[in-house]
Design a protein around this motif. Structure first.
Motif, mmCIF file in Angstrom:
data_model
loop_
_atom_site.group_PDB
_atom_site.id
_atom_site.type_symbol
_atom_site.label_atom_id
_atom_site.label_comp_id
_atom_site.label_asym_id
_atom_site.label_seq_id
_atom_site.Cartn_x
_atom_site.Cartn_y
_atom_site.Cartn_z
ATOM 1 N N TYR A 57 0.830 -1.202 0.000
ATOM 2 C CA TYR A 57 0.000 0.000 0.000
ATOM 3 C C TYR A 57 0.872 1.263 0.000
ATOM 4 O O TYR A 57 0.535 2.256 -0.652
ATOM 5 C CB TYR A 57 -0.924 0.008 1.218
ATOM 6 C CG TYR A 57 -1.979 -1.073 1.162
ATOM 7 C CD1 TYR A 57 -3.070 -0.967 0.298
ATOM 8 C CD2 TYR A 57 -1.889 -2.207 1.970
ATOM 9 C CE1 TYR A 57 -4.041 -1.966 0.240
ATOM 10 C CE2 TYR A 57 -2.855 -3.206 1.914
ATOM 11 C CZ TYR A 57 -3.924 -3.078 1.042
ATOM 12 O OH TYR A 57 -4.879 -4.066 0.979
ATOM 13 N N THR B 22 1.029 4.154 -2.837
ATOM 14 C CA THR B 22 0.813 5.542 -2.442
ATOM 15 C C THR B 22 1.886 6.457 -3.015
ATOM 16 O O THR B 22 1.589 7.564 -3.500
ATOM 17 C CB THR B 22 0.799 5.665 -0.904
ATOM 18 O OG1 THR B 22 -0.269 4.874 -0.386
ATOM 19 C CG2 THR B 22 0.608 7.120 -0.481
ATOM 20 N N LEU C 164 1.079 9.499 -5.559
ATOM 21 C CA LEU C 164 1.458 10.890 -5.266
ATOM 22 C C LEU C 164 2.253 11.500 -6.414
ATOM 23 O O LEU C 164 2.038 12.661 -6.784
ATOM 24 C CB LEU C 164 2.281 10.944 -3.972
ATOM 25 C CG LEU C 164 1.501 10.814 -2.661
ATOM 26 C CD1 LEU C 164 2.452 10.726 -1.476
ATOM 27 C CD2 LEU C 164 0.556 12.000 -2.481
#
Length: 274
Positions: A170, A174, A178
């Motif tokens: 995860y 992420t 981003l």
């Protein structure tokens, strides 16, 4: 006083020994995923250029910016600012000397590559080509050195480095997400063409992967002198935030908080040790 200096020295030596003793393992699966991301970004840029030319997709993407609050866009785009990212490294990875070495090496490599390419191609940005009334512009109207996007390259570069260092799936996702949002924000605020951010992102991934692989074997940055130099640069980056600010004023509170917290944590980790 002498006791405290001894404690500082012992603490720092322990961090260095730990960094040298730790074995840098670069997961091949992570490298393969990242290179696939680079291929997707580069392929999208090539296909878009063939079908719609260098300026393909700009108006369509930029038009969505009217639905996104300026506060969100400005805070999103600063995550591609190199100075701010160095402050984030200090805040969240203050004592990881090996990670510091990789970040320093890849950051310098990325800065050299992006500036050489910007000077060589010297492509005009949207504000220099389009009528101001035809698109949405947020912040300063930059007009030159469009290709490739420095923010996109930097965001994907650091995201790739973090992708290789973390184990959690995860967290990996992420970091890439981003970087994608940073790249997208550069088109939404009207300072880059999609081609710029796609190529910048692809280059950032390749340079990030290369930097991770090189620094895993080359331990030059794990000596005290080089790391203290690296740490000093990171702290200076935090100070620059307060001195120079940023073009995106709505993001200044975030930049100030992160930089202040990073300096405080650095002092606690290296100076005011218990």
């Amino acid at each position: 006083m002498r006791c405290h200096l001894t404690k500082m020295s012992t603490n720092y030596k322990s961090l260095l020994d730990q960094a040298r003793a730790s074995k840098a393992v670069v997961p091949q699966s992570s490298i393969q995923i990242l290179l696939l991301v680079a291929v997707v970004l580069a392929s999208t840029a090539m296909i878009g250029n063939v079908l719609g030319g260098y300026h393909f997709g700009f108006m369509e993407i930029n038009s969505f910016s009217i639905y996104i609050p300026s506060f969100l866009l400005e805070n999103m785009t600063v995550f591609g600012d190199g100075v701010f990212l160095l402050a984030l490294v200090l805040l969240f990875s203050c004592r990881n000397i090996r990670f510091h070495w990789t970040v320093l090496f890849t950051t310098l490599l990325g800065a050299i590559v992006v500036n050489l390419l910007k000077d060589y191609f010297a492509m005009p940005r949207p504000p220099a080509v389009l009528d101001p009334e035809t698109f949405n512009l947020l912040g300063r109207a930059y007009k030159a050195r469009s290709f490739p996007s420095g923010h996109s390259l930097t965001a994907f570069l650091l995201a790739s480095v973090c992708f290789c260092y973390v184990q959690n799936a995860y967290a990996k996702a992420t970091f890439i997400l981003l970087a994608v949002l940073v790249a997208l924000s550069r088109v939404l605020i009207g300072v880059h063409w999609p081609m710029d951010v796609l190529v910048g992102g692809a280059l950032g991934v390749v340079l990030g992967v290369g930097g991770v692989m090189i620094t895993a074997k080359w331990k030059f940055g794990l000596c005290a002198y080089v790391h203290l130099f690296t740490l000093s640069l990171f702290v200076i980056a935090c100070i620059i935030v307060f001195v120079d600010g940023n073009d995106y004023k709505l993001a200044l509170p975030l930049l100030y908080v992160v930089s202040a917290a990073a300096i405080i944590r650095t002092m606690k980790s290296y100076v005011f040790v218990r």
